[in-house]
Design an enzyme around this catalytic site. Structure first.
Site, PDB file in Angstrom:
ATOM      1  N   LYS A 137       0.847  -1.023  -0.134  1.00 25.35           N
ATOM      2  CA  LYS A 137      -0.109   0.036   0.122  1.00 25.35           C
ATOM      3  C   LYS A 137       1.064   1.121  -0.090  1.00 25.35           C
ATOM      4  O   LYS A 137       1.764   1.642   0.833  1.00 25.35           O
ATOM      5  CB  LYS A 137      -1.089   0.122   1.164  1.00 25.35           C
ATOM      6  CG  LYS A 137      -1.994   1.115   1.152  1.00 25.35           C
ATOM      7  CD  LYS A 137      -3.061   0.488   0.058  1.00 25.35           C
ATOM      8  CE  LYS A 137      -4.456   1.009   0.099  1.00 25.35           C
ATOM      9  NZ  LYS A 137      -5.339   0.487  -0.714  1.00 25.35           N
ATOM     10  N   THR A 147      -3.998  -4.791   0.678  1.00 23.93           N
ATOM     11  CA  THR A 147      -3.402  -4.008   0.764  1.00 23.93           C
ATOM     12  C   THR A 147      -4.099  -2.791   1.664  1.00 23.93           C
ATOM     13  O   THR A 147      -3.484  -2.124   2.311  1.00 23.93           O
ATOM     14  CB  THR A 147      -3.073  -2.939  -0.619  1.00 23.93           C
ATOM     15  OG1 THR A 147      -4.233  -2.482  -1.396  1.00 23.93           O
ATOM     16  CG2 THR A 147      -2.039  -3.929  -1.592  1.00 23.93           C
ATOM     17  N   HIS A 167      21.211  26.089 -10.026  1.00 23.39           N
ATOM     18  CA  HIS A 167      22.242  27.007 -10.563  1.00 23.39           C
ATOM     19  C   HIS A 167      21.434  28.289 -10.425  1.00 23.39           C
ATOM     20  O   HIS A 167      20.346  28.640 -10.478  1.00 23.39           O
ATOM     21  CB  HIS A 167      22.191  26.635 -12.088  1.00 23.39           C
ATOM     22  CG  HIS A 167      22.682  25.462 -12.395  1.00 23.39           C
ATOM     23  ND1 HIS A 167      24.154  25.020 -12.077  1.00 23.39           N
ATOM     24  CD2 HIS A 167      22.195  24.303 -12.936  1.00 23.39           C
ATOM     25  CE1 HIS A 167      24.379  23.649 -12.554  1.00 23.39           C
ATOM     26  NE2 HIS A 167      23.172  23.489 -12.999  1.00 23.39           N
TER      27      HIS A 167
END
Length: 286
Positions: A12, A57, A241
């Protein structure tokens, strides 16, 4: 032509859990994202659809909530409780992995029930096979910046290279780091995590950097040097950056003050720092 079932697992993913501890004048909030993954004797469900060995699940999700009723505590300990439960209570399950993300909330002083989201996400991952448990702690999306103390030069150039060398640049990244505990002895999870995170930040701030790779190695060294119970640390550092803006068309100079913060593309620096004597657990632990 013949076929066979290879490695497999199921579970799950991303069970969201918020627990409010209301004891005392000030509340405490525990905000988690929990993923459970089980592996074992699951051949029948793949080959014939026989689900006799498949713990639903949905049951895994409910177990997460039920265990939270007794309190969560440190996320490493919570993940250990869940992993051992799934393996020890289900004979067909031979390995469980529980991953937890914890979103920090800091109290707003005005009341005992108001909070603001804290920087960075604490993480834990526990793998248990019925005998041995591997515990990995970590942090992700911990954004840091040095406004000086960083250079980048001496790199190879070819016909496609346009990047200019620099002896003074902004160095910024969003740290994702996972450190594996050696498994020897009991661990006070809270102080262990706080210490490792603080050493990450200290190393980033204190390292005069000639490359982000150098900074990565310094951060990894600092994490391990402060805790003998840690075996290795894996870091992922995207280079956020910052490029100087050319103000000459407007008749203005730019003495390293005005930058464009680029979103993408970005450099991605990754690496592992480990103790030379640390045994290899033989699994993708991060």
């Amino acid at each position: 032509m013949t076929f066979e079932l290879g490695d497999n697992q199921y579970g799950k993913a991303e069970t969201r859990l918020v627990r409010v501890d209301r004891g005392g004048e000030r509340h405490r909030v525990t905000d988690l994202n929990v993923t459970t993954t089980l592996a074992g004797d699951l051949t029948a469900t793949h080959l014939t659809g026989d689900n006799a060995g498949v713990l639903p699940t949905d049951t895994q999700k409910n177990t997460v909530y039920a265990f939270a009723r007794d309190g969560v505590g440190e996320i490493e300990a919570f993940a250990l409780r869940l992993a051992k439960h799934f393996v020890d209570r289900n004979a067909q399950i031979h390995r469980a992995r529980v991953k937890v993300e914890q979103y920090g909330w800091e109290p707003i002083p005005a009341t005992g029930h108001s909070f603001s989201r804290a920087a960075g996400t604490r993480t834990a991952s526990v793998t248990y096979d019925g005998t041995t448990a591997w515990v990995v702690s970590g942090v992700q999306d911990l954004t840091v910046m040095n406004t000086t103390g960083s250079e980048f030069h001496g790199f190879p150039r070819d016909r496609y290279t346009t990047l200019q060398e620099t002896s003074d640049r902004i160095l910024a990244t969003a740290v994702t780091a996972h450190w594996r505990h050696s498994g020897s002895g009991r661990v006070d999870w809270g102080p262990s995590f706080t210490g490792a995170r603080d050493r990450l930040l200290t190393a980033f701030a204190a390292t005069y950097s000639l490359s982000l790779q150098q900074t990565l190695y310094s951060m990894g060294q600092h994490v391990l040097s402060g805790d003998e119970g840690l075996a290795e640390v894996r870091l992922s550092l995207p280079n956020k950056h910052h490029f100087l803006v050319d103000l000459e068309p407007f008749g203005l100079d730019n003495p390293n003050e005005v930058y464009f913060a680029a979103d993408r593309p970005y450099g991605l620096i990754e690496g592992t720092v480990k103790r030379s004597e640390a045994p290899d657990p033989g699994l993708a632990w991060w």
